[in-house]
Design a protein around this motif. Structure first.
Motif, PDB file in Angstrom:
ATOM      1  N   ARG A 137       2.131   0.125   2.701  1.00  0.00           N
ATOM      2  CA  ARG A 137       3.294   0.935   2.325  1.00  0.00           C
ATOM      3  C   ARG A 137       4.542   0.470   3.065  1.00  0.00           C
ATOM      4  O   ARG A 137       5.656   0.603   2.548  1.00  0.00           O
ATOM      5  N   ALA A 138       4.366  -0.079   4.274  1.00  0.00           N
ATOM      6  CA  ALA A 138       5.515  -0.552   5.046  1.00  0.00           C
ATOM      7  C   ALA A 138       5.967  -1.945   4.625  1.00  0.00           C
ATOM      8  O   ALA A 138       7.056  -2.378   5.019  1.00  0.00           O
ATOM      9  N   ALA A 139       5.171  -2.648   3.820  1.00  0.00           N
ATOM     10  CA  ALA A 139       5.521  -4.011   3.417  1.00  0.00           C
ATOM     11  C   ALA A 139       6.575  -3.981   2.323  1.00  0.00           C
ATOM     12  O   ALA A 139       6.671  -3.035   1.526  1.00  0.00           O
ATOM     13  N   ALA A 140       7.361  -5.038   2.277  1.00  0.00           N
ATOM     14  CA  ALA A 140       8.424  -5.140   1.282  1.00  0.00           C
ATOM     15  C   ALA A 140       7.832  -5.483  -0.085  1.00  0.00           C
ATOM     16  O   ALA A 140       6.906  -6.285  -0.192  1.00  0.00           O
ATOM     17  N   GLY A 141       8.376  -4.853  -1.129  1.00  0.00           N
ATOM     18  CA  GLY A 141       7.961  -5.169  -2.491  1.00  0.00           C
ATOM     19  C   GLY A 141       6.768  -4.388  -2.994  1.00  0.00           C
ATOM     20  O   GLY A 141       6.284  -4.660  -4.094  1.00  0.00           O
ATOM     21  N   VAL A 142       6.265  -3.420  -2.236  1.00  0.00           N
ATOM     22  CA  VAL A 142       5.107  -2.618  -2.644  1.00  0.00           C
ATOM     23  C   VAL A 142       5.611  -1.292  -3.185  1.00  0.00           C
ATOM     24  O   VAL A 142       6.309  -0.547  -2.494  1.00  0.00           O
ATOM     25  N   ALA A 143       5.257  -0.983  -4.428  1.00  0.00           N
ATOM     26  CA  ALA A 143       5.716   0.253  -5.055  1.00  0.00           C
ATOM     27  C   ALA A 143       4.697   1.381  -4.934  1.00  0.00           C
ATOM     28  O   ALA A 143       5.071   2.551  -4.845  1.00  0.00           O
ATOM     29  N   GLU A 144       3.404   1.066  -4.926  1.00  0.00           N
ATOM     30  CA  GLU A 144       2.372   2.095  -4.906  1.00  0.00           C
ATOM     31  C   GLU A 144       1.134   1.553  -4.222  1.00  0.00           C
ATOM     32  O   GLU A 144       0.798   0.363  -4.366  1.00  0.00           O
ATOM     33  N   VAL A 145       0.460   2.394  -3.492  1.00  0.00           N
ATOM     34  CA  VAL A 145      -0.764   2.017  -2.777  1.00  0.00           C
ATOM     35  C   VAL A 145      -1.840   3.034  -3.125  1.00  0.00           C
ATOM     36  O   VAL A 145      -1.625   4.248  -3.065  1.00  0.00           O
ATOM     37  N   ARG A 146      -3.028   2.524  -3.468  1.00  0.00           N
ATOM     38  CA  ARG A 146      -4.163   3.401  -3.778  1.00  0.00           C
ATOM     39  C   ARG A 146      -5.403   2.881  -3.086  1.00  0.00           C
ATOM     40  O   ARG A 146      -5.762   1.712  -3.230  1.00  0.00           O
ATOM     41  N   THR A 147      -6.040   3.766  -2.303  1.00  0.00           N
ATOM     42  CA  THR A 147      -7.252   3.413  -1.582  1.00  0.00           C
ATOM     43  C   THR A 147      -8.461   3.920  -2.357  1.00  0.00           C
ATOM     44  O   THR A 147      -8.570   5.114  -2.651  1.00  0.00           O
ATOM     45  N   TYR A 148      -9.375   3.014  -2.669  1.00  0.00           N
ATOM     46  CA  TYR A 148     -10.585   3.378  -3.403  1.00  0.00           C
ATOM     47  C   TYR A 148     -11.641   3.886  -2.418  1.00  0.00           C
ATOM     48  O   TYR A 148     -11.912   3.244  -1.395  1.00  0.00           O
ATOM     49  N   SER A 149     -12.250   5.014  -2.753  1.00  0.00           N
ATOM     50  CA  SER A 149     -13.346   5.525  -1.930  1.00  0.00           C
ATOM     51  C   SER A 149     -14.614   4.724  -2.199  1.00  0.00           C
ATOM     52  O   SER A 149     -14.663   3.874  -3.105  1.00  0.00           O
ATOM     53  N   ILE A 199     -21.001  -2.891   0.325  1.00  0.00           N
ATOM     54  CA  ILE A 199     -19.894  -2.797  -0.616  1.00  0.00           C
ATOM     55  C   ILE A 199     -18.586  -2.757   0.157  1.00  0.00           C
ATOM     56  O   ILE A 199     -18.400  -1.895   1.023  1.00  0.00           O
ATOM     57  N   PRO A 200     -17.648  -3.661  -0.129  1.00  0.00           N
ATOM     58  CA  PRO A 200     -16.364  -3.631   0.587  1.00  0.00           C
ATOM     59  C   PRO A 200     -15.496  -2.475   0.122  1.00  0.00           C
ATOM     60  O   PRO A 200     -15.709  -1.904  -0.949  1.00  0.00           O
ATOM     61  N   ARG A 201     -14.531  -2.145   0.936  1.00  0.00           N
ATOM     62  CA  ARG A 201     -13.564  -1.107   0.582  1.00  0.00           C
ATOM     63  C   ARG A 201     -12.314  -1.791   0.030  1.00  0.00           C
ATOM     64  O   ARG A 201     -11.864  -2.817   0.551  1.00  0.00           O
ATOM     65  N   LEU A 202     -11.759  -1.190  -1.019  1.00  0.00           N
ATOM     66  CA  LEU A 202     -10.621  -1.797  -1.700  1.00  0.00           C
ATOM     67  C   LEU A 202      -9.379  -0.926  -1.545  1.00  0.00           C
ATOM     68  O   LEU A 202      -9.453   0.299  -1.638  1.00  0.00           O
ATOM     69  N   VAL A 203      -8.251  -1.594  -1.371  1.00  0.00           N
ATOM     70  CA  VAL A 203      -6.940  -0.954  -1.368  1.00  0.00           C
ATOM     71  C   VAL A 203      -6.084  -1.729  -2.369  1.00  0.00           C
ATOM     72  O   VAL A 203      -5.797  -2.912  -2.171  1.00  0.00           O
ATOM     73  N   VAL A 204      -5.695  -1.053  -3.441  1.00  0.00           N
ATOM     74  CA  VAL A 204      -4.958  -1.707  -4.526  1.00  0.00           C
ATOM     75  C   VAL A 204      -3.472  -1.428  -4.345  1.00  0.00           C
ATOM     76  O   VAL A 204      -3.060  -0.269  -4.164  1.00  0.00           O
ATOM     77  N   LEU A 205      -2.690  -2.499  -4.428  1.00  0.00           N
ATOM     78  CA  LEU A 205      -1.240  -2.407  -4.262  1.00  0.00           C
ATOM     79  C   LEU A 205      -0.569  -2.688  -5.606  1.00  0.00           C
ATOM     80  O   LEU A 205      -0.825  -3.730  -6.227  1.00  0.00           O
ATOM     81  N   ARG A 206       0.279  -1.764  -6.044  1.00  0.00           N
ATOM     82  CA  ARG A 206       1.104  -1.982  -7.229  1.00  0.00           C
ATOM     83  C   ARG A 206       2.462  -2.478  -6.765  1.00  0.00           C
ATOM     84  O   ARG A 206       3.144  -1.806  -6.004  1.00  0.00           O
ATOM     85  N   LEU A 207       2.836  -3.682  -7.227  1.00  0.00           N
ATOM     86  CA  LEU A 207       4.042  -4.330  -6.746  1.00  0.00           C
ATOM     87  C   LEU A 207       5.256  -3.880  -7.545  1.00  0.00           C
ATOM     88  O   LEU A 207       5.159  -3.545  -8.730  1.00  0.00           O
ATOM     89  N   SER A 208       6.396  -3.888  -6.866  1.00  0.00           N
ATOM     90  CA  SER A 208       7.645  -3.488  -7.500  1.00  0.00           C
ATOM     91  C   SER A 208       8.250  -4.671  -8.257  1.00  0.00           C
ATOM     92  O   SER A 208       8.302  -5.794  -7.713  1.00  0.00           O
ATOM     93  N   PRO A 209       8.710  -4.457  -9.489  1.00  0.00           N
ATOM     94  CA  PRO A 209       9.342  -5.565 -10.218  1.00  0.00           C
ATOM     95  C   PRO A 209      10.750  -5.889  -9.750  1.00  0.00           C
ATOM     96  O   PRO A 209      11.309  -6.928 -10.136  1.00  0.00           O
ATOM     97  N   ASP A 210      11.335  -5.016  -8.939  1.00  0.00           N
ATOM     98  CA  ASP A 210      12.723  -5.214  -8.516  1.00  0.00           C
ATOM     99  C   ASP A 210      12.849  -5.864  -7.148  1.00  0.00           C
ATOM    100  O   ASP A 210      13.946  -6.315  -6.789  1.00  0.00           O
ATOM    101  N   ALA A 211      11.766  -5.903  -6.368  1.00  0.00           N
ATOM    102  CA  ALA A 211      11.839  -6.467  -5.012  1.00  0.00           C
ATOM    103  C   ALA A 211      10.762  -7.536  -4.849  1.00  0.00           C
ATOM    104  O   ALA A 211       9.712  -7.486  -5.490  1.00  0.00           O
ATOM    105  N   ARG A 212      11.046  -8.490  -3.973  1.00  0.00           N
ATOM    106  CA  ARG A 212      10.104  -9.577  -3.720  1.00  0.00           C
ATOM    107  C   ARG A 212       9.027  -9.117  -2.738  1.00  0.00           C
ATOM    108  O   ARG A 212       9.316  -8.532  -1.711  1.00  0.00           O
TER     109      ARG A 212
END
Length: 339
Positions: A118-130, A153-166
């Motif tokens: 969430r603190a990284a640049a260009g990330v619009a949404e973060v979702r942690t899979y249980s 089984i690994p744990r996944l965190v999916v990041l939705r990137l912003s189209p307006d920021a790098r």
């Protein structure tokens, strides 16, 4: 002066001549008008017959080639569109994977990775899979009703990137290496490269198939043109004898084969268009079934775009033009060989 034996010789000659001019049954039409009657009813026919067995066979061959070529264009367009959708989805999303290890708290590691994302640049949404959500992702391959407690089984965190920021992938990867042991950032670049390579391969295969079909069509037209010239060899020779030029004879054949090419091309193009529409209708009626769901997962929504229909129209015109050009070139070559 007449005698008892009949009229004089001169008088008999006059009567005979009058009888020849006026036969029984009425007066005969003038000889000039009688000679002009056949020429008035004579009609000039085409050099190439309007209908023949070879012409009908050529129309069927052209229709089949056009149909297969149009199906190839539709399939290539479908794969290209699906590949573009895949690449756009991959570019808009990235994943953090946290591998399990002895003594490692996956829940805490996933929570810390989410904070860094969430603190990284260009990330619009973060979702942690249980753990349960991650296990459900494996059900299509492993089946349902299995116990995943003993599986790493690994744990996944999916990041939705912003189209307006790098997106700062380098900075986020460095932060994960420092603070979340066992975490790795997957930007799907390797998958995207393979996807693009596969799409390009399919497109080039489609182009190769189109070239082979067009080549087969050209060869069919060559044989049909030679057969038509062999069947009308006497007419062609007479035209040469009376001074007809090669361009006139070639034009007659070209117009005939252009009509055949258009007829076969339009028939094949309409058949391909009907196939596309029927396939779309069947997919819409089968929404919710396992087969359609798998097709949607692989290709997205099954829909032939406007570019595919434009490609079908271009194939029809191209085949008609190739038919006309090939027939004209074949006539010229054959006429040179006849001299």
């Amino acid at each position: 002066m007449s005698s008892r034996n009949g009229p004089a010789p001169a008088e008999r000659r006059d009567k005979d001549t009058a009888g020849a001019r006026a036969p029984e049954g009425g007066a005969r039409p003038p000889a000039k008008a009688a000679r002009s009657q056949p020429s008035a009813s004579r009609r000039q026919g085409p050099i190439v017959p309007a209908s023949s067995v070879s012409g009908s066979t050529l129309v069927i061959v052209i229709a089949i080639m056009t149909y297969l070529a149009a199906l190839t264009v539709g399939a290539v367009d479908l794969v290209r569109t699906a590949a573009n959708d895949w690449s756009q989805d991959v570019v808009r999303e990235t994943t953090i994977q946290i591998r399990p290890a002895e003594g490692r708290d996956l829940d805490a590691a996933a929570a810390r990775a989410s904070e860094l994302a969430r603190a990284a640049a260009g990330v619009a949404e973060v979702r942690t899979y249980s753990r349960q959500e991650t296990a459900r992702l494996l059900e299509p391959w492993l089946g349902s009703g299995l116990s995943f407690d003993d599986l790493p089984i690994p744990r996944l965190v999916v990041l939705r990137l912003s189209p307006d920021a790098r997106f700062d992938a380098v900075g986020l990867k460095a932060a994960l290496d420092r603070e979340v042991p066992g975490a790795s950032l997957d930007d799907h670049r390797r998958f995207l490269d393979r996807l693009v390579s596969m799409a390009h391969t399919i497109v080039w295969l489609g182009v190769g198939v189109l070239v082979l079909m067009l080549t087969a069509t050209v060869l069919s037209v060559v044989f049909a043109t030679r057969g038509a010239m062999a069947g009308n060899r006497d007419i062609v020779q007479v035209l040469h004898f009376v001074g007809a030029r090669d361009g006139y004879i070639a034009g007659q054949f070209q117009r005939r084969f252009l009509r055949l090419g258009l007829k076969g091309g339009v028939a094949g193009g309409l058949a391909a268009t009907a196939t596309f529409l029927i396939a779309e209708l069947m997919v819409e009626q089968g929404v919710g079934s396992a087969t359609v769901d798998q097709m949607d997962a692989l290709f997205g929504r099954f829909q032939v775009g406007a570019s595919a229909y434009a490609g079908v129209a271009a194939i029809v015109l191209l085949i008609a033009a190739l038919t006309a050009i090939t027939s004209r070139a074949t006539v010229y070559r054959t006429l040179r060989a006849m001299r």
